[in-house]
Design a protein around this motif. Structure first.
Motif, PDB file in Angstrom:
ATOM      1  N   ALA A   1      -6.576  -0.855  -5.561  1.00 31.81           N
ATOM      2  CA  ALA A   1      -6.058   0.763  -5.412  1.00 31.81           C
ATOM      3  C   ALA A   1      -6.741   1.408  -6.229  1.00 31.81           C
ATOM      4  O   ALA A   1      -6.482   2.541  -6.320  1.00 31.81           O
ATOM      5  CB  ALA A   1      -4.795   0.809  -5.091  1.00 31.81           C
ATOM      6  N   GLY A   2      -7.254   1.216  -7.321  1.00 36.22           N
ATOM      7  CA  GLY A   2      -7.876   1.918  -8.613  1.00 36.22           C
ATOM      8  C   GLY A   2      -6.703   2.348  -9.640  1.00 36.22           C
ATOM      9  O   GLY A   2      -7.037   3.366 -10.206  1.00 36.22           O
ATOM     10  N   LEU A   3      -5.548   1.601  -9.547  1.00 34.62           N
ATOM     11  CA  LEU A   3      -4.520   2.146 -10.349  1.00 34.62           C
ATOM     12  C   LEU A   3      -4.186   1.469 -11.850  1.00 34.62           C
ATOM     13  O   LEU A   3      -3.424   1.836 -12.422  1.00 34.62           O
ATOM     14  CB  LEU A   3      -3.196   1.725  -9.570  1.00 34.62           C
ATOM     15  CG  LEU A   3      -2.857   2.541  -8.426  1.00 34.62           C
ATOM     16  CD1 LEU A   3      -1.825   2.109  -7.574  1.00 34.62           C
ATOM     17  CD2 LEU A   3      -2.860   4.022  -8.737  1.00 34.62           C
TER      18      LEU A   3
ATOM     19  N   ARG B   1       1.839   9.773 -10.627  1.00 36.23           N
ATOM     20  CA  ARG B   1       1.140   9.434 -11.753  1.00 36.23           C
ATOM     21  C   ARG B   1       2.096   9.180 -13.056  1.00 36.23           C
ATOM     22  O   ARG B   1       1.984  10.136 -13.882  1.00 36.23           O
ATOM     23  CB  ARG B   1       0.321  10.794 -12.067  1.00 36.23           C
ATOM     24  CG  ARG B   1      -0.511  11.145 -10.874  1.00 36.23           C
ATOM     25  CD  ARG B   1      -1.399  12.287 -11.147  1.00 36.23           C
ATOM     26  NE  ARG B   1      -2.739  11.905 -10.915  1.00 36.23           N
ATOM     27  CZ  ARG B   1      -3.514  10.944 -11.624  1.00 36.23           C
ATOM     28  NH1 ARG B   1      -2.997  10.453 -12.472  1.00 36.23           N
ATOM     29  NH2 ARG B   1      -4.747  10.944 -11.135  1.00 36.23           N
TER      30      ARG B   1
ATOM     31  N   SER C   1       0.669  -1.166  -0.134  1.00 42.61           N
ATOM     32  CA  SER C   1       0.043   0.216   0.042  1.00 42.61           C
ATOM     33  C   SER C   1       0.930   1.385  -0.219  1.00 42.61           C
ATOM     34  O   SER C   1       0.477   2.273  -0.567  1.00 42.61           O
ATOM     35  CB  SER C   1      -0.984  -0.082   0.984  1.00 42.61           C
ATOM     36  OG  SER C   1      -0.275  -0.343   2.372  1.00 42.61           O
ATOM     37  N   ALA C   2       2.125   1.255   0.621  1.00 43.34           N
ATOM     38  CA  ALA C   2       2.660   2.440   0.605  1.00 43.34           C
ATOM     39  C   ALA C   2       3.448   2.749  -0.592  1.00 43.34           C
ATOM     40  O   ALA C   2       3.375   3.984  -1.111  1.00 43.34           O
ATOM     41  CB  ALA C   2       4.049   2.232   1.710  1.00 43.34           C
ATOM     42  N   GLU C   3       3.609   1.667  -1.258  1.00 44.62           N
ATOM     43  CA  GLU C   3       4.361   1.888  -2.787  1.00 44.62           C
ATOM     44  C   GLU C   3       3.266   2.348  -3.615  1.00 44.62           C
ATOM     45  O   GLU C   3       3.585   3.201  -4.443  1.00 44.62           O
ATOM     46  CB  GLU C   3       5.092   0.558  -3.186  1.00 44.62           C
ATOM     47  CG  GLU C   3       6.181   0.092  -2.592  1.00 44.62           C
ATOM     48  CD  GLU C   3       6.246  -0.164  -1.039  1.00 44.62           C
ATOM     49  OE1 GLU C   3       5.017  -0.670  -0.644  1.00 44.62           O
ATOM     50  OE2 GLU C   3       7.066  -0.102  -0.317  1.00 44.62           O
ATOM     51  N   LEU C   4       2.192   1.880  -3.483  1.00 44.07           N
ATOM     52  CA  LEU C   4       1.026   2.034  -4.319  1.00 44.07           C
ATOM     53  C   LEU C   4       0.675   3.571  -4.105  1.00 44.07           C
ATOM     54  O   LEU C   4       0.206   4.188  -5.206  1.00 44.07           O
ATOM     55  CB  LEU C   4      -0.188   1.208  -4.234  1.00 44.07           C
ATOM     56  CG  LEU C   4      -0.070  -0.083  -4.425  1.00 44.07           C
ATOM     57  CD1 LEU C   4      -1.089  -0.952  -4.264  1.00 44.07           C
ATOM     58  CD2 LEU C   4       0.330  -0.499  -6.131  1.00 44.07           C
ATOM     59  N   ALA C   5       0.498   4.135  -2.987  1.00 45.18           N
ATOM     60  CA  ALA C   5       0.414   5.457  -2.831  1.00 45.18           C
ATOM     61  C   ALA C   5       1.386   6.328  -3.402  1.00 45.18           C
ATOM     62  O   ALA C   5       0.957   7.561  -4.093  1.00 45.18           O
ATOM     63  CB  ALA C   5       0.282   5.903  -1.232  1.00 45.18           C
ATOM     64  N   ARG C   6       2.682   5.663  -3.378  1.00 42.87           N
ATOM     65  CA  ARG C   6       3.685   6.753  -4.068  1.00 42.87           C
ATOM     66  C   ARG C   6       3.502   6.669  -5.757  1.00 42.87           C
ATOM     67  O   ARG C   6       3.647   7.761  -6.375  1.00 42.87           O
ATOM     68  CB  ARG C   6       4.968   6.176  -3.789  1.00 42.87           C
ATOM     69  CG  ARG C   6       5.462   6.548  -2.328  1.00 42.87           C
ATOM     70  CD  ARG C   6       6.987   5.886  -2.227  1.00 42.87           C
ATOM     71  NE  ARG C   6       7.878   6.661  -2.653  1.00 42.87           N
ATOM     72  CZ  ARG C   6       8.945   6.128  -2.956  1.00 42.87           C
ATOM     73  NH1 ARG C   6       9.440   5.036  -1.982  1.00 42.87           N
ATOM     74  NH2 ARG C   6      10.024   7.095  -3.464  1.00 42.87           N
TER      75      ARG C   6
ATOM     76  N   ALA D   1       0.376   6.494  -6.967  1.00 48.41           N
ATOM     77  CA  ALA D   1      -0.551   7.380  -7.519  1.00 48.41           C
ATOM     78  C   ALA D   1      -0.106   8.785  -7.206  1.00 48.41           C
ATOM     79  O   ALA D   1      -0.581   9.593  -8.186  1.00 48.41           O
ATOM     80  CB  ALA D   1      -1.713   7.193  -6.330  1.00 48.41           C
ATOM     81  N   ALA D   2       0.805   9.227  -6.385  1.00 46.09           N
ATOM     82  CA  ALA D   2       1.135  10.463  -6.220  1.00 46.09           C
ATOM     83  C   ALA D   2       1.918  10.897  -7.337  1.00 46.09           C
ATOM     84  O   ALA D   2       2.088  11.998  -7.728  1.00 46.09           O
ATOM     85  CB  ALA D   2       1.939  10.578  -4.909  1.00 46.09           C
TER      86      ALA D   2
END
Lengths: 307, 400
Positions: free
Chosen positions: B245-247, B222, B212-217, B219-220
């Motif tokens: 995560a909708g990515l 893009r 989750s931490a990597e996926l947030a990065r 998303a940030a």
């Protein structure tokens, strides 16, 4: 790093912490109350995940799987207690470590014989499949919120059980001085069995909850076991409150470390070295934190046993 | 304690019985000459054992298509579980060489196992045929006259994805891999062919299952696309979490992450995710259609490239032993016969380069759902046509 991203990572850390707490709670009770080192606790987490996978495939419903997996995990715990652990309470830690390590090997291979070694998946419950936009382009799955909610509810229940009920009183007394509790006429063996079964069920619960987001495979609990031990040592062995605080601490430090360390290192090093060093440092961070905490509080944050 | 002992001995006896049963079948056809023995190194222990199962079943299907014979002589397959432990692999392979006197050693999923058994086998002047592991040193300076690979050099699939990302015009790509040698090789391999901007490289501990931490990065940042190498259970976790995560609107490029070994657990979360590969079940040639159809008929699951490359190895051995009339004593003739690669590969184009690694095509593939509901990778377009690996130039093949 923007503030939103920081908040998102905080939430991710919280969720990891909750998961750790569910595993560590049972471990700290068993270790604290019974002075029993149960390396097989991580395997019980795996058993929970496999029960969820099996039951979800049979019943077609995650909720039914959850409802059935909990008593099944309890039964597995009690059977293990009856067959193996009961005979080890009076032995030294080395014998316990060896025997419970043996249980890890047997269960890991047993699971492989039954289900094969390929990773399995557990479908998410239909009602929780979506997510809400937490930042631009990123969904936070509803299911992860449900994990957080489930973990907090479990923590509250445990607090009530341990602090407000007679059984909880005995558990606390057992953690402080088990021979004295036995001398007062309490069937300590029975108490041990109950604590053990309950701990196994908590680990199984964590396994069920983690199954839809992680990969269900043999050995999946072995790595989490190490983190769980870090949590209970930081929290103070035998303290559920300590385990809760420490689990959130470890989850947050781990997640924030992973996401910020490489950026932080970039202030001192060139980008490629920063990435390598950052990743390495991030994985060391919780152990550094543990060492630091133990340096100031050798018995953990919330010591139970009188020194 | 007694119980445990008894149980263990019982289990061993059972395992022995199964092994004997497996060996008895080909010996029915025992002819005048002693059977040819093949040591098949297929991992059967630990979470990665699925890959060994694919490998074993692929090779066994090949032997079945050859009627259990190589060049008219009956052939026995001795299964060797390397346990993913180099020391165990060496011990067992030595026993196969010295006690069982195997004529060929075939298989091996992981590079560290191949590296461990390389010297013991080739020093014994026995031919070693890797059906999966392809560490670059053995394709370059460490090439060996007794070693062949029917797979690829490990780095090639990553480079294929890098080239495909370049061709697709992705300007900004983010990379994610576990923090160990193969993970760093994957990132390097991708970058060797990708000339756009690498937004960031993220390395995670090999034991980390929650991204989750990597996926947030991601998303940030893009990026235009994400490239990742996450083998086995890691791949199951990352694929599902990426989707959750909708990515999924950001193209997911990968190597060894979505394949038929992991797709049963990834399911529709992996739909349309891309991979660079040497083979897919859909490659349009007759040999491949037969392989996939019979494989699924025999084992009831969709084969991955581990199975396809092992099947090719069986066919390769069949062609080579036939060519020399079943006389394995002349090593030089046998080597020439193997090198000729006079068989029909499930990959279509197949020849051996000077370093004994395949000269073959590489494909961009994506995950699709078949009409029967099972998932597989399907080729999209050819990225490389009849390509030689980049390490072949460093190989000075020693005379045996």
């Amino acid at each position: 790093m923007s503030l939103t991203l920081l908040l998102v990572q905080g939430l991710n850390g919280l969720q990891l912490g909750i998961l750790l707490f569910l595993i560590a709670a049972g471990l700290t009770l068993v270790f604290g109350v019974m002075d029993f080192i149960n390396l097989a606790h991580g395997v019980q987490y795996m058993v929970g995940a496999y029960l969820a996978a099996f039951l979800a495939a049979q019943t077609g419903s995650f909720w039914a799987a959850l409802a059935l997996a909990l008593p099944a995990a309890l039964v597995v715990g009690l059977v293990l207690e009856f067959l193996v652990f009961r005979h080890l309470y009076d032995r030294d830690h080395m014998a316990q470590v060896l025997a419970t390590f043996g249980v890890i090997l047997i269960l890991n291979d047993g699971i492989k014989a039954l289900f094969g070694s390929a990773p399995l998946q557990v479908p998410m419950p239909e009602a929780l499949t979506g997510g809400f936009p937490i930042m631009d382009g990123l969904l936070y799955p509803h299911y992860r919120l449900a994990i957080i909610a489930g973990g907090l509810a479990t923590a509250a229940l445990l607090w009530w059980l341990v602090e407000r009920t007679k059984a909880g009183m005995l558990i606390r007394a057992g953690a402080t001085n088990a021979p004295m509790v036995a001398a007062l006429g309490i069937d300590i063996r029975r108490l041990f069995m109950v604590v053990f079964g309950f701990g196994a069920m908590l680990a199984g619960f964590a396994g069920v909850m983690a199954a839809p987001i992680l990969s269900v495979e043999p050995g999946m609990g072995d790595n989490l076991l190490i983190l769980a031990f870090v949590v209970i040592v930081i929290g103070g062995i035998g303290s559920v409150r300590g385990a809760f605080i420490a689990a959130l601490l470890v989850g947050t430090v781990e997640t924030l470390g992973r996401s910020m360390m490489p950026d932080l290192m970039r202030l001192f090093l060139d980008p490629s070295a920063a990435r390598q060093v950052g990743a390495a440092l991030a994985s060391m961070l919780i152990y550094i934190a543990m060492a630091a905490i133990l340096a100031f509080r050798p018995a953990g944050l919330f010591p139970v046993r009188a020194a | 304690m007694m119980n445990i002992q008894f149980g263990r001995r019982h289990a061993l006896g059972l395992a022995g019985g199964i092994a004997l049963g497996g060996l008895a079948a080909p010996t029915v056809a025992r002819a005048q000459a002693a059977p040819i023995k093949i040591g098949l190194v297929a991992l059967a222990t630990g979470p990665a054992a699925t890959l060994g199962t694919h490998l074993r079943d692929g090779f066994q299907l090949g032997m079945r298509h050859l009627d259990g014979k190589l060049g008219g002589r009956a052939a026995e397959v001795l299964l060797i579980d390397d346990e993913l432990r180099p020391d165990a692999a060496v011990t067992k392979v030595r026993a196969a060489l010295e006690r069982d006197r195997v004529d060929f050693v075939v298989g091996v999923v992981f590079s560290n196992i191949l590296a461990a058994i390389m010297r013991p086998v080739t020093d014994n002047q026995t031919f070693l045929i890797s059906t999966n592991a392809g560490p670059s040193p053995f394709a370059g300076r460490g090439c060996n006259p007794f070693f062949f690979a029917t797979s690829y050099v490990n780095d090639q699939n990553h480079a294929v994805m890098g080239k495909a990302a370049q061709d697709a015009g992705y300007g900004r790509v983010m990379l994610l891999a576990p923090n160990y040698q193969a993970g760093r090789d994957a990132v390097a391999g991708f970058k060797s062919e990708y000339k756009g901007t690498v937004v960031d490289e993220m390395f995670t501990p090999l034991t980390q299952m929650d991204f989750s931490a990597e996926l947030a990065r991601i998303a940030a940042a893009r990026p235009d696309a994400v490239f990742t190498f996450m083998p086995g259970g890691l791949g199951v976790a990352i694929v599902r979490q990426y989707r959750q995560a909708g990515l999924a609107s950001i193209p997911f490029l990968s190597a060894f992450t979505v394949d038929e070994a992991s797709l049963p657990a990834q399911g529709e979360a992996a739909l349309d995710f891309q991979t660079g590969t040497s083979w897919t079940p859909t490659l349009p040639n007759e040999q491949n259609a037969r392989f996939v159809r019979d494989f699924e008929g025999a084992y009831n699951y969709v084969p991955a490239s581990y199975a396809a490359h092992a099947y090719d190895a069986a066919m390769l051995l069949g062609s080579a032993v036939t060519k020399i009339g079943g006389n394995l004593a002349d090593k030089a003739a046998l080597r020439a016969a193997i090198k000729a690669a006079d068989f029909r590969s499930v990959r279509g184009n197949f020849a051996f380069g000077a370093n004994h690694f395949p000269v073959q095509d590489f494909w961009l593939a994506k995950v699709a759902r078949r009409p029967d509901g099972k998932f597989q990778t399907e080729h999209v377009r050819k990225v490389y046509d009849n390509v030689t690996d980049p390490f072949a130039a460093q190989c000075r093949m020693p005379a045996a």
